[in-house]
Design a protein around this motif. Structure first.
Motif: not given
Length: 209
Positions: A109-117
């Motif tokens: 959703n336009g945010e770089l995040t450390d969710i990898t699953n």
């Protein structure tokens, strides 16, 4: 960044699309005087490329976020629409590269995040899809994601609060009114026909317990 550079290099410096990106980069992102912006588009593109290639890993991720932010534009106008489209294409391309390189980050959703699953990413994207009745919950989810994704000052405590508020808002929307507590909200919703997996229902209850 090719989605932006290829388009900008085909336009004049004075084009709204081109000038907007260079102005945002110089003023908002780098915090430098805008009178240093060259009137030669290729020169400006080369400067951005050089900054990116010589920066540390944290700066590189910040650059990615800078371009990803354009995917979240909501204003009217042709150049806003073009910027948003370029941002969306940029996010899709970056995610392909991040996945191929086994990076610990994704753009959600336009945010770089450390969710990898991948399943978690799909769940967040589906939950954040605008849908009238859950608009309040979506606002809380977006805030939670921004706080969680802030690489300089992540706010995990308030991210959790916003996530919990999203659950409360969702149940208020389902039940048509705000309940005194989550146990009551769960009772009202299930009596109204909402079917929840036992583990999910128990998990929500335990969060508030």
């Amino acid at each position: 960044m090719a989605y932006f550079f290829n388009k900008m290099e085909s336009l004049s410096f004075g084009d709204d699309f081109t000038y907007r990106v260079f102005y945002d980069w110089q003023d908002d992102f780098l915090g430098r005087p805008v009178d240093e912006i060259s009137q030669i588009t290729s020169t400006n593109c080369s400067k951005i490329k050089k900054e990116y290639l010589t920066g540390n890993w944290g700066f590189c991720y910040d650059v990615i976020q800078f371009f990803a932010d354009y995917s979240k534009l909501t204003g009217p106008g042709e150049h806003e629409s073009e910027l948003r489209y370029s941002g969306e294409m940029f996010c899709a391309a970056v995610n392909d590269v991040l996945e191929a390189e086994k990076s610990g980050y994704r753009i959600v959703n336009g945010e770089l995040t450390d969710i990898t699953n991948d399943e978690e990413i799909r769940s967040i994207e589906e939950a954040a899809t605008p849908d009238g009745i859950f608009s309040g919950a979506i606002i809380h989810l977006d805030a939670a994601l921004r706080m969680y994704s802030d690489r300089e000052n992540p706010d995990y405590r308030n991210s959790i609060k916003e996530s919990v508020s999203a659950i409360e808002s969702a149940f208020s929307s389902i039940n048509g009114s705000k309940s005194k507590n989550m146990s009551e909200a769960l009772r009202v919703s299930t009596e109204s026909g909402l079917i929840l997996a036992p583990a999910l229902k128990s998990g929500i209850s335990n969060i508030y317990g």
